[in-house]
Design a protein around this motif. Structure first.
Motif, PDB file in Angstrom:
ATOM      1  N   LEU A  60      30.439  62.264 -29.066  1.00  0.00           N
ATOM      2  CA  LEU A  60      29.199  62.866 -29.551  1.00  0.00           C
ATOM      3  C   LEU A  60      29.443  64.304 -29.990  1.00  0.00           C
ATOM      4  CD1 LEU A  60      26.686  61.576 -26.859  1.00  0.00           C
ATOM      5  CD2 LEU A  60      26.618  61.025 -29.305  1.00  0.00           C
ATOM      6  N   SER A  61      30.191  65.030 -29.193  1.00  0.00           N
ATOM      7  CA  SER A  61      30.495  66.418 -29.525  1.00  0.00           C
ATOM      8  C   SER A  61      31.245  66.520 -30.849  1.00  0.00           C
ATOM      9  CB  SER A  61      31.329  67.041 -28.399  1.00  0.00           C
ATOM     10  OG  SER A  61      31.746  68.332 -28.752  1.00  0.00           O
ATOM     11  N   TYR A  62      32.250  65.682 -31.024  1.00  0.00           N
ATOM     12  CA  TYR A  62      33.018  65.693 -32.278  1.00  0.00           C
ATOM     13  C   TYR A  62      32.134  65.338 -33.466  1.00  0.00           C
ATOM     14  CZ  TYR A  62      37.304  65.577 -29.401  1.00  0.00           C
ATOM     15  OH  TYR A  62      38.301  65.835 -28.512  1.00  0.00           O
ATOM     16  N   LEU A  63      31.355  64.285 -33.328  1.00  0.00           N
ATOM     17  CA  LEU A  63      30.536  63.811 -34.454  1.00  0.00           C
ATOM     18  C   LEU A  63      29.478  64.834 -34.848  1.00  0.00           C
ATOM     19  CD1 LEU A  63      30.270  60.156 -33.229  1.00  0.00           C
ATOM     20  CD2 LEU A  63      31.380  60.892 -35.354  1.00  0.00           C
ATOM     21  N   LEU A  64      28.841  65.442 -33.865  1.00  0.00           N
ATOM     22  CA  LEU A  64      27.837  66.455 -34.182  1.00  0.00           C
ATOM     23  C   LEU A  64      28.489  67.701 -34.772  1.00  0.00           C
ATOM     24  CD1 LEU A  64      25.458  65.989 -31.120  1.00  0.00           C
ATOM     25  CD2 LEU A  64      25.177  65.117 -33.459  1.00  0.00           C
ATOM     26  N   GLY A  65      29.699  68.003 -34.329  1.00  0.00           N
ATOM     27  CA  GLY A  65      30.442  69.118 -34.919  1.00  0.00           C
ATOM     28  C   GLY A  65      30.803  68.853 -36.367  1.00  0.00           C
ATOM     29  N   ILE A  66      31.207  67.628 -36.669  1.00  0.00           N
ATOM     30  CA  ILE A  66      31.516  67.250 -38.053  1.00  0.00           C
ATOM     31  C   ILE A  66      30.270  67.378 -38.922  1.00  0.00           C
ATOM     32  CG2 ILE A  66      32.125  65.294 -39.545  1.00  0.00           C
ATOM     33  CD1 ILE A  66      34.035  64.411 -37.208  1.00  0.00           C
TER      34      ILE A  66
END
Length: 104
Positions: A60-66
């Motif tokens: 989730l953290s990676y996807l929201l960062g992207i």
């Protein structure tokens, strides 16, 4: 920093909003979240969020960062959201989404 259930629930809700903007199918969204069981996925999608594995929190953290980075880099939200599916030389002509769906 501690990851609270409230933060995880907020991140999950944000992910499902991003998934709509990115026009992800349910199967694509499940893969990006780490392939949870279908029943678990639909509970999360219905905002019935109990325990969430750490791997999913990380994803989730990676996807929201992207998502955030793309919104900053491109002039319009449509360009940013569309970039994910466009062919890209950096991914041997495939899309960023195809690369994301292929593995961790």
């Amino acid at each position: 920093p501690q990851v609270t259930p409230q933060k995880v629930a907020a991140a999950m809700r944000a992910f499902f909003r991003v998934a709509r903007l990115w026009r992800l199918s349910n199967d694509e969204a499940r893969v990006l979240l780490g392939r949870p069981a279908r029943s678990t996925f639909y509970k999360w999608k219905g905002d019935r969020i109990a325990a969430v594995p750490y791997d999913t929190v990380r994803r989730l953290s990676y996807l929201l960062g992207i998502y955030k980075a793309l919104q900053i880099l491109f002039e319009s939200p449509e360009q940013a959201d569309g970039w994910l599916r466009r062919p890209n030389a950096a991914f041997a002509g495939g899309s960023a989404l195809a690369r994301m769906l292929a593995g961790d």
